[in-house]
Design a protein around this motif. Structure first.
Motif, PDB file in Angstrom:
ATOM      1  N   THR A   1      77.854  35.945  46.935  1.00 20.22           N
ATOM      2  CA  THR A   1      78.798  36.220  47.996  1.00 20.22           C
ATOM      3  C   THR A   1      79.031  37.715  48.041  1.00 20.22           C
ATOM      4  O   THR A   1      79.353  38.333  47.033  1.00 20.22           O
ATOM      5  CB  THR A   1      80.134  35.499  47.722  1.00 20.22           C
ATOM      6  N   MET A   2      78.863  38.256  49.210  1.00 22.09           N
ATOM      7  CA  MET A   2      79.065  39.691  49.358  1.00 22.09           C
ATOM      8  C   MET A   2      80.549  39.941  49.617  1.00 22.09           C
ATOM      9  O   MET A   2      81.156  39.311  50.464  1.00 22.09           O
ATOM     10  CB  MET A   2      78.245  40.230  50.539  1.00 22.09           C
ATOM     11  N   THR A   3      81.091  40.828  48.873  1.00 23.14           N
ATOM     12  CA  THR A   3      82.488  41.206  49.065  1.00 23.14           C
ATOM     13  C   THR A   3      82.549  42.704  49.309  1.00 23.14           C
ATOM     14  O   THR A   3      81.637  43.449  48.960  1.00 23.14           O
ATOM     15  CB  THR A   3      83.332  40.862  47.825  1.00 23.14           C
ATOM     16  N   ALA A   4      83.631  43.106  49.906  1.00 20.76           N
ATOM     17  CA  ALA A   4      83.799  44.542  50.168  1.00 20.76           C
ATOM     18  C   ALA A   4      83.969  45.266  48.840  1.00 20.76           C
ATOM     19  O   ALA A   4      84.712  44.837  47.968  1.00 20.76           O
ATOM     20  CB  ALA A   4      85.013  44.773  51.054  1.00 20.76           C
ATOM     21  N   GLN A   5      83.263  46.346  48.690  1.00 19.25           N
ATOM     22  CA  GLN A   5      83.320  47.150  47.484  1.00 19.25           C
ATOM     23  C   GLN A   5      83.899  48.512  47.839  1.00 19.25           C
ATOM     24  O   GLN A   5      83.691  49.024  48.929  1.00 19.25           O
ATOM     25  CB  GLN A   5      81.915  47.340  46.897  1.00 19.25           C
ATOM     26  N   PRO A   6      84.636  49.112  46.933  1.00 18.41           N
ATOM     27  CA  PRO A   6      85.160  50.440  47.224  1.00 18.41           C
ATOM     28  C   PRO A   6      84.007  51.439  47.350  1.00 18.41           C
ATOM     29  O   PRO A   6      82.958  51.285  46.735  1.00 18.41           O
ATOM     30  CB  PRO A   6      86.045  50.775  46.026  1.00 18.41           C
ATOM     31  N   ALA A   7      84.235  52.411  48.196  1.00 14.83           N
ATOM     32  CA  ALA A   7      83.212  53.438  48.392  1.00 14.83           C
ATOM     33  C   ALA A   7      83.035  54.217  47.090  1.00 14.83           C
ATOM     34  O   ALA A   7      84.000  54.468  46.362  1.00 14.83           O
ATOM     35  CB  ALA A   7      83.630  54.384  49.512  1.00 14.83           C
ATOM     36  N   PRO A   8      81.808  54.603  46.782  1.00 19.25           N
ATOM     37  CA  PRO A   8      81.588  55.353  45.549  1.00 19.25           C
ATOM     38  C   PRO A   8      82.261  56.727  45.637  1.00 19.25           C
ATOM     39  O   PRO A   8      82.351  57.333  46.703  1.00 19.25           O
ATOM     40  CB  PRO A   8      80.075  55.478  45.453  1.00 19.25           C
ATOM     41  N   ILE A   9      82.727  57.188  44.522  1.00 19.48           N
ATOM     42  CA  ILE A   9      83.370  58.507  44.474  1.00 19.48           C
ATOM     43  C   ILE A   9      82.288  59.544  44.281  1.00 19.48           C
ATOM     44  O   ILE A   9      81.432  59.420  43.401  1.00 19.48           O
ATOM     45  CB  ILE A   9      84.382  58.568  43.307  1.00 19.48           C
ATOM     46  N   ALA A  10      82.352  60.584  45.141  1.00 14.89           N
ATOM     47  CA  ALA A  10      81.358  61.658  45.054  1.00 14.89           C
ATOM     48  C   ALA A  10      81.582  62.439  43.770  1.00 14.89           C
ATOM     49  O   ALA A  10      82.725  62.654  43.349  1.00 14.89           O
ATOM     50  CB  ALA A  10      81.463  62.549  46.266  1.00 14.89           C
ATOM     51  N   PRO A  11      80.528  62.892  43.142  1.00 14.34           N
ATOM     52  CA  PRO A  11      80.691  63.679  41.924  1.00 14.34           C
ATOM     53  C   PRO A  11      81.413  64.992  42.226  1.00 14.34           C
ATOM     54  O   PRO A  11      81.249  65.574  43.299  1.00 14.34           O
ATOM     55  CB  PRO A  11      79.271  63.904  41.427  1.00 14.34           C
ATOM     56  N   ARG A  12      82.212  65.424  41.293  1.00 15.40           N
ATOM     57  CA  ARG A  12      82.946  66.697  41.475  1.00 15.40           C
ATOM     58  C   ARG A  12      82.000  67.878  41.330  1.00 15.40           C
ATOM     59  O   ARG A  12      81.141  67.879  40.462  1.00 15.40           O
ATOM     60  CB  ARG A  12      84.039  66.827  40.425  1.00 15.40           C
ATOM     61  N   ARG A  13      82.227  68.826  42.146  1.00 17.93           N
ATOM     62  CA  ARG A  13      81.469  70.071  42.028  1.00 17.93           C
ATOM     63  C   ARG A  13      82.310  71.049  41.256  1.00 17.93           C
ATOM     64  O   ARG A  13      83.493  71.177  41.481  1.00 17.93           O
ATOM     65  CB  ARG A  13      81.149  70.625  43.394  1.00 17.93           C
ATOM     66  N   SER A  14      81.677  71.701  40.393  1.00 17.97           N
ATOM     67  CA  SER A  14      82.432  72.677  39.617  1.00 17.97           C
ATOM     68  C   SER A  14      82.684  73.924  40.463  1.00 17.97           C
ATOM     69  O   SER A  14      81.822  74.379  41.207  1.00 17.97           O
ATOM     70  CB  SER A  14      81.666  73.040  38.342  1.00 17.97           C
ATOM     71  N   VAL A  15      83.859  74.445  40.368  1.00 18.51           N
ATOM     72  CA  VAL A  15      84.238  75.654  41.104  1.00 18.51           C
ATOM     73  C   VAL A  15      84.169  76.812  40.145  1.00 18.51           C
ATOM     74  O   VAL A  15      84.812  76.835  39.110  1.00 18.51           O
ATOM     75  CB  VAL A  15      85.652  75.517  41.701  1.00 18.51           C
TER      76      VAL A  15
END
Length: 114
Positions: A99-113
Motif C-alpha cells: 500500500t502506497m502511503t504519503a511519505q514526507p519529502a526528503p530533507i535536502a542536505p545542508r550546505r556548509s557556509v
C-alpha cells in the motif's frame, strides 16, 4: 531410540492412540501433530482429541507418522489411518500488495557556509 516400533492405531472405540517406546523427542513430535499427552499411573496415554472427524484424525496420524519416520523412528501406522489423498501441494500464496502511503519529502542536505 528403541528397535521396537511406535504404533499409531485406531482403537475399538474409534479413538486414535499411540503405543510403544515414546521418548521425550517423539512425544514432542506427536504434540506438534496435535496429539494429547496425558500422564497415567503406568506411563503416558497419547491420543488425538475426540470427535474431530476421521479425515482430520487420518491427516494428523499420517503427519505424525511421517515426522517420526523422518526423525528415524520405526513407526507402524494402522492402514485405516493413512491419509487417503496424497499430500497436495500448498495453494499458491496471494500476491503481496504494498500500500502506497504519503511519505514526507526528503530533507535536502545542508550546505556548509564558509
Amino acid at each position: 531410540m528403541s528397535d521396537a516400533a511406535i504404533r499409531i492405531t485406531r482403537g475399538p472405540g474409534g479413538k486414535v492412540e499411540v503405543d510403544g517406546p515414546v521418548d521425550a523427542f517423539a512425544a514432542s513430535v506427536l504434540a506438534r501433530a496435535r496429539f494429547d499427552i496425558s500422564p497415567m499411573l503406568r506411563g503416558v496415554w497419547i491420543r488425538l482429541p475426540f470427535d474431530l472427524g476421521r479425515r482430520w484424525e487420518n491427516e494428523h496420524a499420517t503427519w505424525a507418522a511421517e515426522m517420526l519416520t523422518a526423525a528415524r523412528y520405526t513407526v507402524d501406522l494402522d492402514p485405516g489411518l493413512r491419509n487417503s489423498s496424497p499430500s497436495a501441494p500448498a495453494a499458491p500464496a496471494a500476491p503481496h500488495r504494498t500500500t502506497m502511503t504519503a511519505q514526507p519529502a526528503p530533507i535536502a542536505p545542508r550546505r556548509s557556509v564558509r
